[in-house]
Design an enzyme around this catalytic site. Sequence first.
Site, PDB file in Angstrom:
ATOM      1  N   GLU A   1      -0.676  -6.366  -5.793  1.00 22.18           N
ATOM      2  CA  GLU A   1      -1.080  -5.308  -6.731  1.00 22.18           C
ATOM      3  C   GLU A   1      -0.757  -5.813  -8.139  1.00 22.18           C
ATOM      4  O   GLU A   1       0.413  -5.992  -8.487  1.00 22.18           O
ATOM      5  CB  GLU A   1      -0.333  -4.003  -6.480  1.00 22.18           C
ATOM      6  CG  GLU A   1      -0.893  -2.880  -7.366  1.00 22.18           C
ATOM      7  CD  GLU A   1       0.101  -1.798  -7.759  1.00 22.18           C
ATOM      8  OE1 GLU A   1      -0.341  -0.726  -8.199  1.00 22.18           O
ATOM      9  OE2 GLU A   1       1.318  -2.016  -7.640  1.00 22.18           O
TER      10      GLU A   1
ATOM     11  N   ASP B   1       2.878  -2.054   3.229  1.00 26.59           N
ATOM     12  CA  ASP B   1       3.074  -2.075   1.786  1.00 26.59           C
ATOM     13  C   ASP B   1       4.479  -2.624   1.555  1.00 26.59           C
ATOM     14  O   ASP B   1       5.448  -2.054   2.052  1.00 26.59           O
ATOM     15  CB  ASP B   1       2.971  -0.631   1.267  1.00 26.59           C
ATOM     16  CG  ASP B   1       2.441  -0.557  -0.142  1.00 26.59           C
ATOM     17  OD1 ASP B   1       2.922  -1.322  -0.986  1.00 26.59           O
ATOM     18  OD2 ASP B   1       1.548   0.292  -0.399  1.00 26.59           O
TER      19      ASP B   1
ATOM     20  N   ASP C   1       3.519  -4.395  -3.807  1.00 29.70           N
ATOM     21  CA  ASP C   1       3.580  -3.433  -4.900  1.00 29.70           C
ATOM     22  C   ASP C   1       3.980  -4.128  -6.209  1.00 29.70           C
ATOM     23  O   ASP C   1       4.904  -4.953  -6.224  1.00 29.70           O
ATOM     24  CB  ASP C   1       4.622  -2.363  -4.531  1.00 29.70           C
ATOM     25  CG  ASP C   1       4.601  -1.155  -5.458  1.00 29.70           C
ATOM     26  OD1 ASP C   1       3.579  -0.446  -5.461  1.00 29.70           O
ATOM     27  OD2 ASP C   1       5.601  -0.932  -6.157  1.00 29.70           O
TER      28      ASP C   1
ATOM     29  N   HIS D   1      -4.593   5.116  -4.283  1.00 27.88           N
ATOM     30  CA  HIS D   1      -3.787   6.337  -4.355  1.00 27.88           C
ATOM     31  C   HIS D   1      -3.230   6.594  -5.750  1.00 27.88           C
ATOM     32  O   HIS D   1      -2.470   7.542  -5.934  1.00 27.88           O
ATOM     33  CB  HIS D   1      -2.642   6.226  -3.340  1.00 27.88           C
ATOM     34  CG  HIS D   1      -1.732   5.087  -3.649  1.00 27.88           C
ATOM     35  ND1 HIS D   1      -2.145   3.768  -3.569  1.00 27.88           N
ATOM     36  CD2 HIS D   1      -0.452   5.046  -4.079  1.00 27.88           C
ATOM     37  CE1 HIS D   1      -1.157   2.978  -3.930  1.00 27.88           C
ATOM     38  NE2 HIS D   1      -0.113   3.729  -4.247  1.00 27.88           N
ATOM     39  N   ASP D   2      -3.565   5.752  -6.704  1.00 33.60           N
ATOM     40  CA  ASP D   2      -3.061   5.917  -8.072  1.00 33.60           C
ATOM     41  C   ASP D   2      -4.141   6.290  -9.078  1.00 33.60           C
ATOM     42  O   ASP D   2      -3.818   6.663 -10.207  1.00 33.60           O
ATOM     43  CB  ASP D   2      -2.419   4.603  -8.561  1.00 33.60           C
ATOM     44  CG  ASP D   2      -1.152   4.254  -7.792  1.00 33.60           C
ATOM     45  OD1 ASP D   2      -0.425   5.183  -7.392  1.00 33.60           O
ATOM     46  OD2 ASP D   2      -0.898   3.047  -7.599  1.00 33.60           O
TER      47      ASP D   2
HETATM   48  C1  NOJ Z   1       2.414   1.120  -7.646  1.00 33.80           C
HETATM   49  C2  NOJ Z   1       2.111   2.109  -6.575  1.00 33.80           C
HETATM   50  O1  NOJ Z   1       0.773   1.976  -6.197  1.00 33.80           O
HETATM   51  C3  NOJ Z   1       2.427   3.474  -7.146  1.00 33.80           C
HETATM   52  O2  NOJ Z   1       1.992   4.501  -6.300  1.00 33.80           O
HETATM   53  C4  NOJ Z   1       3.918   3.541  -7.367  1.00 33.80           C
HETATM   54  O3  NOJ Z   1       4.244   4.762  -7.996  1.00 33.80           O
HETATM   55  C5  NOJ Z   1       4.391   2.394  -8.249  1.00 33.80           C
HETATM   56  N1  NOJ Z   1       3.816   1.142  -7.883  1.00 33.80           N
HETATM   57  C6  NOJ Z   1       5.878   2.227  -8.140  1.00 33.80           C
HETATM   58  O4  NOJ Z   1       6.199   1.653  -6.898  1.00 33.80           O
END
Ligand code: NOJ
Length: 542
Positions: A263, A98, A200, A324-325
């Site tokens: 992402e 990542d 990210d 994971h979000d």
């Molecule tokens: C996206 C990530 O997937 C998330 O988990 C994170 O909190 C934010 N970016 C900030 O890096």
Amino acid sequence: MSAAWWQEGVIYQVYPRSFQDTDGDGVGDLKGIEARLDYLVDLGVDAIWISPIYPSPMADFGYDVADYCDVDPRFGTLAEFDRLLAAAHDKNIRVLLDFVPNHSSSRHLWFLASKSSRTNPKRDWYIWRDPAPGGGPPNNWISDFGGSAWEWDESTGQYYLHAFLKEQPDLNWRNPAVREAMYDVLRFWFARGVDGFRIDVLWHLIKAEGLPDNPPNPAYHAGMGEMHRVQQLHSTDQPEVLAIAEEMRKIADSCGERVLIGEIYLPLERLMHYYGRDVAGVHLPFNFQLLEAPWKAEVLARMIAEYEAALPSGGWPNWVLGNHDRPRIAARIGEAQARVAAVLLLTLRGTPTIYYGDELGLGHVEIPAAWVQDPRELREPGLGLGRDPVRTPMPWDATPNGGFSTAVPWLPLCSDFADRNVARLEQVPGSMLTLYRQLLALRRAHSALSIGTFALLDASSAAPDVLAYERRHGDERLLIALNLGSTPRELALPAWAHDARRLLSTVESGDSRFGSGTETGTRVVLGADEGLVLAPSFAPEV
Ligand code: NOJ
């Protein structure tokens, strides 16, 4: 031209804190991932993407990086990473890391230098501004985690920008020295042998010149995260970010067959820009539409068709069901439909990403108030934005702590882990895990499913609630029919699929009907919540 590994293959996201603990601190580690590689081989995935493992104060659980070129001691050491990489490669599993380029930790040496004085050479590595003329933050930008995106620094008398926590200051990607330093990070890991990166918040990297106020969002209402008060018009998705994606791509391509996955949460048309303009951008701008799409056949059919139509020539599709979000798929649509969703994910055209634990049907895990860890939840409680429920430990067996750790894990396990664990589910014909394994094996055996063309079945022949499509490669032609409802539905089959064999069903349990399957005739009845993969009866059995 033959397909690249990242086009044919399936990616599996490992959230390292929660996969396998080997040193008894309740937090997963690299040795734990290594110990579970055979599980991943048996599951049938081709690559793992590991969420951040770098040294970090863990304000945002690793997305606050204090050193981009090392491993946090909680996860292990660089030498252990090298060992994991070599072991994974030995088993034909690629490893993606990542990359967190938008912001570092506020404890990164770069930020400490930047903050030390206005004249420090690293001052311009971050985004510092004077207060607004009337005082207060320089503009109205809001952090994705709520509150102003600006933090006041008393000692140097300026604000710095942070799109997320104040512990995650945004780097200034307009500064060429920052770009070079971050590109060196990519080179560092590529040289060690990593196969690619998930990048990210790629669309955040560049902010509009002059940092103008963002316009208010007319759709905002209390109950949404505060970030939605404004539209992120000037703080994200600036045209200059595409040049950065292209530069990263050049670095990746100069290192062999590597992959960059961006992402990016943007509407379709804007998402497509990240494939690149004249020059290639990232290989796979993450397609997150399934994370939110209403679970209705006609909605999904339209969404898939629009996505396919929007892809630029040469742009390879991809699909994501969980990360994971976002809430777990089984929590969102129920376990029976999560099985149908697994068939969808693994039979659509494009690279699928599986989120760890979805193959066990993990649902929403209730987190007692005293256990809440996620800063998102702690800052804006009660809105359902917390991400702890999707980050809980992987249940491996029915022993205390689910075989995840000898210590109390950092987050609770799912309450049903005594039944819902790998050791048990792999023994149960028809379990979610068995289904995933069958699907992944089927995908490997039938190239129509990985690299074949895609065509929705004529909607007029489809029954309500049914999503049906064809995958085709060379002589091989497969039909996928998914019943998104709980009423049995009959589907008229196209002539080429008359008397087809069932290769897989979500409601059969590995019994005699699987594989050798009963033939369908000219129509097929889909049971409630049933997903089917059918092959014309003349097709050779694999
Ligand atoms: C996206 C990530 O997937 C998330 O988990 C994170 O909190 C934010 N970016 C900030 O890096």
